[in-house]
Design a protein around this motif. Structure first.
Motif, short mmCIF file in Angstrom:
data_model
loop_
_atom_site.label_atom_id
_atom_site.label_comp_id
_atom_site.label_asym_id
_atom_site.label_seq_id
_atom_site.Cartn_x
_atom_site.Cartn_y
_atom_site.Cartn_z
N ALA A 74 47.05 8.63 24.24
CA ALA A 74 47.76 7.43 23.83
C ALA A 74 47.14 6.98 22.50
CB ALA A 74 47.61 6.34 24.88
N ARG A 75 47.78 6.02 21.84
CA ARG A 75 47.23 5.49 20.60
C ARG A 75 46.76 4.06 20.85
NH1 ARG A 75 46.90 7.37 16.01
NH2 ARG A 75 48.59 8.88 16.26
N ASP A 76 45.48 3.81 20.62
CA ASP A 76 44.91 2.48 20.79
C ASP A 76 45.54 1.54 19.76
OD1 ASP A 76 42.84 0.30 20.04
OD2 ASP A 76 42.10 1.09 21.95
N SER A 77 46.14 0.46 20.22
CA SER A 77 46.86 -0.44 19.32
C SER A 77 45.93 -1.25 18.41
CB SER A 77 47.75 -1.40 20.12
OG SER A 77 46.96 -2.19 21.00
N THR A 115 47.41 -0.67 30.68
CA THR A 115 47.95 -1.78 29.89
C THR A 115 46.99 -2.27 28.81
OG1 THR A 115 47.13 -3.38 31.52
CG2 THR A 115 49.39 -2.61 31.80
N THR A 116 45.85 -1.61 28.66
CA THR A 116 44.86 -2.03 27.68
C THR A 116 45.14 -1.36 26.34
OG1 THR A 116 43.21 -2.24 29.42
CG2 THR A 116 42.39 -2.14 27.16
N GLU A 168 47.70 -0.50 24.75
CA GLU A 168 48.74 0.54 24.81
C GLU A 168 48.24 1.90 25.29
OE1 GLU A 168 51.01 0.60 21.15
OE2 GLU A 168 51.54 -1.50 21.35
N ASN A 169 47.16 1.91 26.08
CA ASN A 169 46.64 3.19 26.58
C ASN A 169 47.54 3.82 27.65
OD1 ASN A 169 46.00 1.53 28.76
ND2 ASN A 169 43.89 2.22 28.92
N GLY A 170 48.58 3.13 28.07
CA GLY A 170 49.52 3.65 29.05
C GLY A 170 50.78 4.22 28.43
N ILE A 171 50.79 4.41 27.11
CA ILE A 171 51.95 4.96 26.41
C ILE A 171 51.56 6.31 25.81
CG2 ILE A 171 53.66 4.62 24.59
CD1 ILE A 171 53.05 1.58 24.82
N PRO A 172 52.06 7.42 26.38
CA PRO A 172 51.67 8.74 25.87
C PRO A 172 52.29 9.04 24.51
CG PRO A 172 53.35 8.98 27.54
CD PRO A 172 53.01 7.52 27.48
N LYS A 173 51.45 9.47 23.57
CA LYS A 173 51.92 9.73 22.21
C LYS A 173 51.59 11.12 21.70
CE LYS A 173 53.31 5.44 21.19
NZ LYS A 173 52.91 4.52 20.17
N PHE A 229 45.22 9.01 27.68
CA PHE A 229 46.30 8.28 28.34
C PHE A 229 45.85 7.85 29.73
CE2 PHE A 229 49.76 8.94 31.48
CZ PHE A 229 50.63 7.91 31.12
N VAL A 230 46.22 6.62 30.12
CA VAL A 230 45.92 6.11 31.46
C VAL A 230 47.25 5.77 32.13
CG1 VAL A 230 44.81 4.27 32.78
CG2 VAL A 230 43.71 5.15 30.69
#
Length: 132
Positions: free
Chosen positions: A40-43, A56-57, A59-64, A51-52
């Motif tokens: 994921a990409r850390d916002s 919800t931390t 954006e760690n739950g959004i696979p990129k 990725f988790v």
């Protein structure tokens, strides 16, 4: 005479049409991120992180992205990587870092990956028997 069966690893996580981007992967400490790990990409930092599922931390739950080789860090910090950001990947070789395998890659995660151009495909690999 006894027969020995050997499994032959005949591929990696990339299936076809992979596109890559040079980036940074953040490590909290020394360790290894395995080939096939979904990222994921850390916002906040803008760097890639594991990725988790359900995360919800930052954006760690959004696979990129998907790391296509083992990445090793000797300590905390960013490590340069060339991550897969599009294309088709072997579903059974994708990894959620917390699990160490694909056991929790369900339809929801597959849909998330597809939203970002990463297509997991189930592949039945057939090994070659060595009868020497």
């Amino acid at each position: 005479m006894s027969m020995t069966v050997t499994n032959v690893d005949i591929g990696n996580v990339i299936l076809q049409d992979a596109q890559f981007r040079d980036d940074s992967l953040t490590f909290a400490g020394a360790g290894t991120v395995a080939e096939g790990t979904i990222l994921a990409r850390d916002s906040v930092s803008g760097a890639l992180v594991p990725f988790v599922k359900g995360g919800t931390t930052n954006e760690n739950g959004i696979p990129k992205a998907v790391v296509t080789y083992d990445v090793v860090a000797t300590g905390a910090g960013d490590v340069p990587v060339r991550a897969g950001v599009a294309g088709s990947y072997r579903k059974e070789r994708l990894v959620i870092d917390a699990d160490g395998d694909d056991s929790n890659i369900d339809a929801a995660v597959i849909d998330q990956l597809r939203d970002y151009g990463l297509t997991p495909i189930d592949v039945q690999e057939l090994g070659i028997l060595d009868n020497q």
